[in-house]
Design a protein around this motif. Structure first.
Motif, short mmCIF file in Angstrom:
data_model
loop_
_atom_site.label_atom_id
_atom_site.label_comp_id
_atom_site.label_asym_id
_atom_site.label_seq_id
_atom_site.Cartn_x
_atom_site.Cartn_y
_atom_site.Cartn_z
N ARG A 74 -2.44 29.48 -10.65
CA ARG A 74 -2.44 31.11 -10.55
C ARG A 74 -1.90 31.60 -12.02
NH1 ARG A 74 0.30 32.66 -5.94
NH2 ARG A 74 1.97 33.08 -7.48
N TRP A 75 -1.13 31.05 -12.20
CA TRP A 75 -0.29 31.54 -13.46
C TRP A 75 -1.07 31.12 -14.77
CZ3 TRP A 75 4.82 28.24 -12.33
CH2 TRP A 75 5.54 29.00 -11.45
N MET A 76 -1.71 29.98 -14.69
CA MET A 76 -2.65 29.68 -15.84
C MET A 76 -3.76 30.67 -15.84
SD MET A 76 -2.83 25.72 -16.70
CE MET A 76 -1.55 24.73 -17.34
N GLY A 77 -4.27 30.86 -14.66
CA GLY A 77 -5.25 31.77 -14.49
C GLY A 77 -5.31 33.10 -14.77
N ASN A 78 -3.85 33.81 -14.50
CA ASN A 78 -3.39 35.00 -15.21
C ASN A 78 -3.36 34.94 -16.65
OD1 ASN A 78 -3.21 35.70 -12.54
ND2 ASN A 78 -1.18 35.54 -12.25
N SER A 79 -2.89 34.13 -17.44
CA SER A 79 -2.71 33.98 -18.76
C SER A 79 -3.97 33.77 -19.32
CB SER A 79 -1.81 32.68 -19.22
OG SER A 79 -0.47 32.88 -18.70
N ALA A 80 -4.97 33.11 -18.82
CA ALA A 80 -6.31 32.77 -19.51
C ALA A 80 -7.03 34.38 -19.37
CB ALA A 80 -6.90 31.91 -18.65
N LEU A 81 -6.67 34.95 -18.22
CA LEU A 81 -7.40 36.31 -18.04
C LEU A 81 -6.92 37.25 -19.05
CD1 LEU A 81 -9.30 37.83 -15.90
CD2 LEU A 81 -7.15 38.86 -15.08
N LEU A 82 -5.63 37.23 -19.28
CA LEU A 82 -4.92 38.17 -20.33
C LEU A 82 -5.50 37.63 -21.70
CD1 LEU A 82 -1.50 38.35 -18.99
CD2 LEU A 82 -3.08 40.19 -18.89
N VAL A 83 -5.60 36.57 -22.07
CA VAL A 83 -6.09 36.01 -23.11
C VAL A 83 -7.44 36.44 -23.44
CG1 VAL A 83 -6.69 33.84 -24.45
CG2 VAL A 83 -4.53 34.27 -23.45
N THR A 84 -8.29 36.12 -22.48
CA THR A 84 -9.81 36.52 -22.79
C THR A 84 -9.94 38.19 -22.78
OG1 THR A 84 -10.13 34.88 -20.87
CG2 THR A 84 -11.80 36.28 -21.58
N GLY A 85 -9.39 38.90 -22.04
CA GLY A 85 -9.54 40.43 -22.14
C GLY A 85 -8.78 40.61 -23.38
N THR A 86 -7.77 40.38 -23.78
CA THR A 86 -7.41 40.81 -25.02
C THR A 86 -8.26 40.50 -26.46
OG1 THR A 86 -4.90 40.49 -24.29
CG2 THR A 86 -5.02 40.83 -26.72
N VAL A 87 -8.56 39.09 -26.29
CA VAL A 87 -9.20 38.63 -27.48
C VAL A 87 -10.54 39.57 -27.50
CG1 VAL A 87 -10.62 36.76 -28.07
CG2 VAL A 87 -8.37 36.46 -27.75
N LEU A 88 -11.41 39.74 -26.34
CA LEU A 88 -12.48 40.29 -26.35
C LEU A 88 -12.50 41.71 -26.90
CD1 LEU A 88 -14.33 39.13 -23.23
CD2 LEU A 88 -15.02 38.75 -25.36
N LEU A 89 -11.19 42.64 -26.18
CA LEU A 89 -10.95 44.05 -26.74
C LEU A 89 -10.84 43.95 -28.06
CD1 LEU A 89 -10.76 46.68 -25.76
CD2 LEU A 89 -8.60 46.25 -25.11
N SER A 90 -9.92 43.22 -28.61
CA SER A 90 -9.05 43.48 -30.01
C SER A 90 -10.29 42.91 -31.08
CB SER A 90 -8.18 42.72 -30.29
OG SER A 90 -8.27 41.40 -30.25
N THR A 91 -11.06 42.08 -30.57
CA THR A 91 -12.12 41.83 -31.52
C THR A 91 -13.22 42.55 -32.04
OG1 THR A 91 -11.74 39.40 -30.89
CG2 THR A 91 -13.56 39.64 -32.43
N ALA A 92 -13.59 43.32 -30.70
CA ALA A 92 -14.66 44.26 -30.91
C ALA A 92 -14.04 45.41 -31.60
CB ALA A 92 -15.20 44.49 -29.25
#
Lengths: 276, 286
Positions: free
Chosen positions: A69-87
Motif C-alpha cells: 500500500r505504501w509503495m502504491g501510494n508513493s507510485a501514485l504521487l510519483v505518477t501524478g507529479t511527473v505527469l502534471l509537472s511535465t505537461a
C-alpha cells in the motif's frame, strides 16, 4: 611500454578506488546479507555471511499488505507529479523558448530562483492553507505541492533544451501549416525525448525519496508513502533487525533495478538535478 | 488571439506556482507576526521572533546546522580525490563509477535505517573495530549525545560525496586533454598533474558544489536526522536541527507562528545563498 613504476602507481590507484567502492557498497551488502539471516543468527553473527540463508523475512515483508500500500501510494504521487509537472513545464518552456511576450525573461528568472528555495520554508504557510481548505492528507493536495516544487527546474531544463533545436525545423513546420501546439507535440517533444527522460527520472526520484512533505501533508495512515512507512516500520520492529533489513531491501529494490537499467540517464539526471 | 497565445501556454505554470508559492511566501511573513491558533490569530508584532531568539533549543539547532558545515571540506576533498582517480580511466573505471554513485541513488530514509543498525553499540561496525583491536574507536555512534551528530555528518558525507564525485568527474571529462598530455610527456607525476593542471581548471565546479553543500547542510538534512534521531533529534536534543525545529513547532506543538518566524529567518539566509549560487554559476559559465 608500461614501466614498473606506473604499474605500482596504477595498483595503488585501483586499491584506493576499490576501498572507496567497498565503503559505498557496504550498507547495501549488509542490508541484503542480514535480511537473509534468521533472527537468532544475527544475535551472534552480525558481520559474516548467513550460515543457512532463510527467506522468511522477505516472505513476511512481501506478504504484508501495508508495504505494498505504501509503495502504491508513493507510485501514485510519483505518477501524478511527473505527469502534471511535465505537461505544465513543456507548455511553458515552449512559450519561453519560442514565443515573444512580455514577462518572458522574468518568468524564467523566477523559475531559476525558486529552484533553490528549500522546501522546508514553504511548509508552514502551506500547512495552514491546506488546513483551511481541507487538503491535508489528500493525494491531489500533495501532488500540487510536489509538482510546484519540481516544476521550476523542469521549466529551466526544457527551456535550455528547446533553445538548442535549430530554427529551420520550426520554419519548415510552419510552412507545412502546423500550429504551435502541433509543433510542440509532433516535433519538439520527440526531439526532446532524452531531456524528458532525464527530467522524469529526477522528478520521480525526488518525490519517491521525499520524507519531509510526506510526513507533514499525508498524515493519514491510509495515505502514507513508502518513506514515511519506513520510519514507522523501523520503529515497530526495533529489535528484529533481519526483518527490518528485508523491508529496506524491498523498499530500495525498485530504484536499484531502475538504476542498473537506466544508469546513464540516472547519472545525467541526478547531476542536472543537483541544484534542487 | 496570437498575442494572447503565449500567455495561454504559461498560464498553467503561473497558476501552479502562484497557488503553492505565491500566497505562501507572503503569508509566511504575515504568520510570523501573528499568534496563530488554527488558521489565524491576533497580530503580536515581533513576539514570535523574540521568543525564538531567546530559546536555547533554537540556538542549539542552529549550532548543529553550523557544525554540519565542518564536513564540507572533507566532502569536497574526498569527492575530488575519487574523481581524479576515476579520471585516470584505468581498467574497469566505468564499473567503479557505477558503484561509487550508488549511495546517491538510495533513498535517505532507507540508508539511514540501515546505517542506524550498522552503527549500534553492539552492531557490526563496532564488532569489526574490536576484531581489528581498535576498541577505543568502538564508540556508541547513535546512542551517545556527544557523538550522534558526528555520525549524522558521516552519513551525509558518505551520500553527498557520490554526487560530488560525479559532478567533478563530468567536469574533468570535458576538459581539453592536451595540457595534461603535455605535462605527462614532460614527466609530471599524477599528483603534479592533478594539483597544477586539473584542479585549477575545476575551480568553477568546486565553488558551485560548495554552495550546494552549504544549502544542503543548512536546509536539507531533515530525512537523515528524522530517522537517526528517532524523530525527535535524539539522543536528547543532540541532533536537533532547524528543519526539525520548524517541524516540531508546526505539527507537535501546533505553533505555526513560531514555525513561521524560523522559516522567515531560514528563507532570508537561503536568499543570500541562492544569490551566491547565481554568482558562482555565472562565473562557471564564462
Amino acid at each position: 611500454m608500461t614501466n614498473p613504476r606506473t604499474l605500482v602507481a596504477d595498483g595503488f590507484k585501483q586499491a584506493a578506488l576499490g576501498a572507496a567502492a567497498l565503503v559505498a557498497l557496504a550498507p547495501t551488502v549488509f542490508m541484503i546479507v542480514t535480511a537473509l539471516k534468521p533472527q537468532s543468527e544475527y544475535m551472534v553473527n552480525k558481520v559474516g555471511l548467513p550460515r543457512e540463508p532463510v527467506l522468511e523475512h522477505f516472505r513476511a515483508v512481501l506478504g504484508s499488505p501495508e508495504f505494498f500500500r505504501w509503495m502504491g501510494n508513493s507510485a501514485l504521487l510519483v505518477t501524478g507529479t511527473v505527469l502534471l509537472s511535465t505537461a505544465v513545464a513543456a507548455l511553458a518552456a515552449y512559450a519561453i523558448a519560442r514565443m515573444e511576450f512580455r514577462g518572458r525573461l522574468t518568468l524564467l528568472a523566477l523559475c531559476t530562483a525558486l529552484m533553490a528555495v528549500p522546501p522546508v520554508v514553504m511548509v508552514v504557510p502551506l500547512f495552514v492553507l491546506y488546513t483551511q481548505i481541507g487538503l491535508i492528507s489528500s493525494y491531489h493536495g500533495a501532488i500540487l505541492i510536489y509538482a510546484a516544487l519540481v516544476t521550476p527546474f523542469s521549466v529551466y531544463l526544457l527551456t535550455t533544451f528547446f533553445r538548442t533545436i535549430p530554427a529551420e525545423m520550426f520554419e519548415a513546420a510552419v510552412l507545412d501549416g502546423a500550429g504551435d501546439f502541433q509543433i510542440l507535440t509532433r516535433i519538439v517533444l520527440p526531439l526532446a525525448l532524452p531531456a524528458l527522460l532525464t527530467l522524469v527520472i529526477v522528478n520521480a526520484l525526488w518525490v519517491w525519496n521525499d520524507l519531509l512533505i510526506a510526513v507533514i501533508f499525508l498524515q493519514d495512515d491510509a495515505k502514507r508513502t513508502l518513506m514515511a512507512g519506513i520510519a514507522v516500520f523501523q520503529g515497530r520492529y526495533n529489535n528484529q533487525i533481519p526483518l527490518t533489513m528485508a523491508g529496506m531491501a524491498v523498499a530500495s529494490a525498485p530504484m536499484i533495478i531502475l538504476y542498473i537499467i537506466f544508469q546513464r540517464q540516472f547519472v545525467r539526471g541526478l547531476m542536472a538535478g543537483a541544484v534542487k | 488571439m496570437t498575442r494572447l497565445k503565449p500567455y495561454l501556454y504559461v498560464a498553467p505554470l503561473v497558476l501552479l506556482l502562484g497557488f503553492v508559492f505565491g500566497t505562501s511566501l507572503v503569508r509566511m511573513f504575515e504568520f510570523s507576526f501573528k499568534m496563530i491558533r488554527g488558521v489565524d490569530g491576533p497580530w503580536i508584532g515581533w513576539r514570535n521572533y523574540r521568543l525564538v531568539l531567546n530559546q536555547p533549543l533554537f540556538w542549539e539547532s542552529v549550532g548543529h546546522n553550523l557544525q554540519l558545515l565542518l564536513a564540507i571540506p572533507i566532502l569536497i576533498g574526498l569527492s575530488l580525490l575519487t574523481a581524479l582517480l576515476l579520471y585516470e580511466r584505468l581498467r574497469g573505471w566505468t564499473l567503479w563509477r557505477a558503484v561509487l554513485f550508488l549511495p546517491y541513488v538510495l533513498a535517505i530514509p532507507i540508508i539511514a535505517v540501515v546505517m542506524k543498525q550498522m552503527f549500534q553499540f553492539n552492531g557490526p561496525v563496532n564488532e569489526v573495530l574490536r576484531w581489528l583491536s581498535l576498541d577505543f574507536m568502538a564508540l556508541d555512534w547513535i546512542g551517545s549525545p556527544d557523538i550522534a551528530l558526528w555520525t549524522v555528518m558521516g552519513l551525509i558525507v558518505w551520500r553527498e560525496a557520490a554526487l560530488g564525485t560525479i559532478l567533478f568527474l563530468a567536469r574533468l571529462l570535458s576538459l581539453d586533454e592536451s595540457l595534461v598530455e603535455a605535462a605527462r610527456i614532460e614527466g609530471a607525476n599524477w599528483w603534479q598533474r592533478a594539483w597544477h593542471i586539473l584542479i585549477p581548471q575545476m575551480r568553477g565546479v568546486i565553488e558551485f558544489f560548495s554552495v550546494i553543500c552549504v544549502i544542503t547542510m543548512l536546509s536539507a538534512v531533515f530525512a537523515y536526522v528524522y530517522i537517526l534521531g528517532g524523530g525527535r533529534g535524539g539522543p536528547g536534543t543532540s541532533t536537533m536541527v532547524i528543519e526539525l525545529y520548524i517541524y516540531n513547532a508546526l505539527t507537535r506543538q501546533s505553533l505555526p507562528g513560531i514555525a513561521a518566524a524560523v522559516s522567515v529567518m531560514l528563507f532570508v539566509v537561503s536568499l543570500g545563498l541562492i544569490y551566491l549560487l547565481f554568482v558562482v554559476r555565472r562565473r562557471q559559465d564564462d
